[in-house]
Design an enzyme around this catalytic site. Structure first.
Site, short mmCIF file in Angstrom:
data_model
loop_
_atom_site.label_atom_id
_atom_site.label_comp_id
_atom_site.label_asym_id
_atom_site.label_seq_id
_atom_site.Cartn_x
_atom_site.Cartn_y
_atom_site.Cartn_z
N HIS A 70 -16.32 -49.85 1.07
CA HIS A 70 -15.47 -50.66 1.69
C HIS A 70 -14.15 -51.29 0.96
O HIS A 70 -13.18 -51.22 1.56
CB HIS A 70 -16.31 -52.03 2.00
CG HIS A 70 -15.45 -52.93 2.63
ND1 HIS A 70 -15.48 -53.39 4.13
CD2 HIS A 70 -14.71 -54.15 2.33
CE1 HIS A 70 -14.93 -54.25 4.53
NE2 HIS A 70 -14.41 -54.84 3.40
N GLU A 71 -14.41 -51.28 -0.19
CA GLU A 71 -13.35 -51.95 -1.31
C GLU A 71 -12.55 -50.80 -1.52
O GLU A 71 -11.09 -51.08 -1.61
CB GLU A 71 -14.05 -52.40 -2.46
CG GLU A 71 -14.98 -53.68 -2.12
CD GLU A 71 -14.35 -54.88 -1.60
OE1 GLU A 71 -12.86 -54.94 -2.02
OE2 GLU A 71 -14.58 -55.67 -1.09
N HIS A 106 -9.68 -50.75 0.94
CA HIS A 106 -8.65 -51.77 0.68
C HIS A 106 -7.85 -51.45 -0.54
O HIS A 106 -6.45 -51.18 -0.47
CB HIS A 106 -9.27 -53.14 0.30
CG HIS A 106 -10.04 -53.73 1.47
ND1 HIS A 106 -9.30 -53.82 2.71
CD2 HIS A 106 -11.27 -54.29 1.40
CE1 HIS A 106 -10.25 -54.59 3.47
NE2 HIS A 106 -11.32 -54.82 2.72
#
Length: 420
Positions: free
Chosen positions: A18-19, A22
């Site tokens: 997920h990170e 980003h």
């Protein structure tokens, strides 16, 4: 112990994937990523790349985080009078501000900081040998924080707020997007590991070991032609036929099942369905489509099915809210422990489901979640101008407060359900 390891691996992979979404799109959008951390807590390793991102490994193996300039709670705060040391370049500009006592540079200049502006004016003022002096700070200077982590300062031009609206939008969406990609890839992997995808359009079956039909002599690859005079040509007809044929029977009673063997011969078997949770079962699963394209598309279908199930559950939660319908870290650990006991395929299934869940939940338009940030981006797109940074910060803080209270309530409820 296996459950704990499984929990850490699943949670860690989901958060890091997920990170990374980003992280990757922030860099592509011109936003300075000050730190990409694996784990939480005290730092045990750090490296800064040529673009100014500090890659750190931290002592607690629980996920990780991305620290983008001007995003969320990323701030640099230095109290008045804080002792520090400055490293200057040949032009007299500050290239490193050391606030940590863990790293000592004997060639640096000791200073007690009075004021600083590391975003716009790029200046730092302090007391050096009883004299107040002001120094210019290099745009790419670094700052060593109190815990010893060295990161780049965050001038306004590389902050999140100064990226294009589309850059901010894709940066916020990239986290959930990566979870959808991960979940789909894991579902595809599962289909390939299982040898194919369920073919519910056919009456060909897989026989469950120790099931009722296996005991009667049926084999995987056989076709069920009829069950107690109910004709069968696909999986839907098979399940309906079992339901109708077992209505009113007792444990041990037999029904007639006509099958066609893989060599084309037909047999009529006497089968005693097994009762479980109030229902009778033959012990069969749908046959498999084993073509490469079937497996690939089957993985996508499983991912879509998982997503629709999660969305349906969220709708049900909104219409009749209950903490018992939510699960926090304790519930996730329980699921991880159970999956670890059942085998590797169950662990992958849980990871895929949780990844899809994390992606969908993060798109809920609540401040502090990615969905809340995306909503703000869309509002800015319509207004054709950004919200004030202070307004966005207050909105985010409200969202964080709501999420913290909810997480505490859910975790406490999990503890009560498990231990009391």
């Amino acid at each position: 112990m296996l459950g704990i390891v499984t929990f850490i691996i699943i949670f860690g992979v989901l958060v890091l994937v997920h990170e990374f979404g980003h992280f990757y799109f922030a860099k592509k959008s011109g936003i300075l990523v000050r730190e990409f951390a694996i784990g939480m807590g005290p730092k045990i390793f750090s490296h800064i790349d040529k673009e100014g991102t500090a890659y750190t490994i931290r002592i607690l193996p629980l996920g990780g985080y991305v620290r983008m300039a001007g995003w969320g709670d990323d701030t640099t705060e230095i109290k008045t009078g804080t002792p520090a040391s400055l490293t200057l370049n040949a032009e007299g500009q500050v290239v490193r501000i050391n606030l940590s006592q863990k790293q000592v540079d004997m060639t640096s200049l000791p200073i007690n900081i009075l004021t600083y502006d590391l975003e716009d004016a790029l200046e730092i003022t302090g007391v050096v040998l009883d004299e107040t002096k002001t120094y210019s700070v290099n745009h790419d200077a670094t700052i060593i924080e109190e815990d010893g982590t060295e990161i780049r300062i965050a001038p306004l031009d590389v902050q999140y707020q100064n990226a294009s609206i589309w850059g901010r939008l894709i940066t916020n969406f990239a986290g959930p997007m990566n979870n959808f990609i991960l979940g789909t890839l894991v579902f595809i992997l599962l289909v390939f590991m299982q040898g194919g995808v369920a073919d519910e359009s056919s009456n060909q079956i897989q026989v469950v070991p120790n099931g009722a039909l296996a005991a009667a002599g049926a084999k995987t690859g056989d076709r069920v032609l009829s069950i107690a005079n109910h004709k069968v040509s696909n999986w839907a007809e098979l399940t309906k036929a079992v339901e109708e044929a077992t209505t009113g029977i007792s444990t041990g009673d037999e029904i007639t099942v006509a099958i066609q063997k893989t060599d084309g011969t037909k047999q009529s078997l006497k089968v005693a369905p097994k009762k479980q949770n109030g229902q009778f079962y033959l012990g069969v699963k749908p046959g498999l489509k084993t073509g490469f394209w079937d497996k690939l598309t089957g993985g996508f279908r499983y991912a879509w099915h998982a997503a629709t199930m999660i969305i349906s559950a969220l709708k049900n939660l909104i219409s009749s809210f209950s903490l018992n319908k939510l699960g926090g870290p304790v519930a996730m650990y329980q699921m991880s422990d159970q999956a670890a006991q059942n085998g590797f395929e169950d662990v992958l299934t849980l990871m895929a489901m949780l990844s899809m869940n994390l992606g969908i939940v993060n798109l809920i338009p609540i401040p502090a979640l990615d969905g809340g940030k995306i909503l703000i981006n869309l509002i800015e797109l319509v207004r054709r101008k950004p919200l004030k940074q202070e307004t966005e910060t207050y909105i985010t803080l409200v969202g964080v407060a709501i999420m913290v209270v909810l997480m505490i309530a859910v975790t406490w409820n999990d503890i009560l359900r498990v231990f009391f």
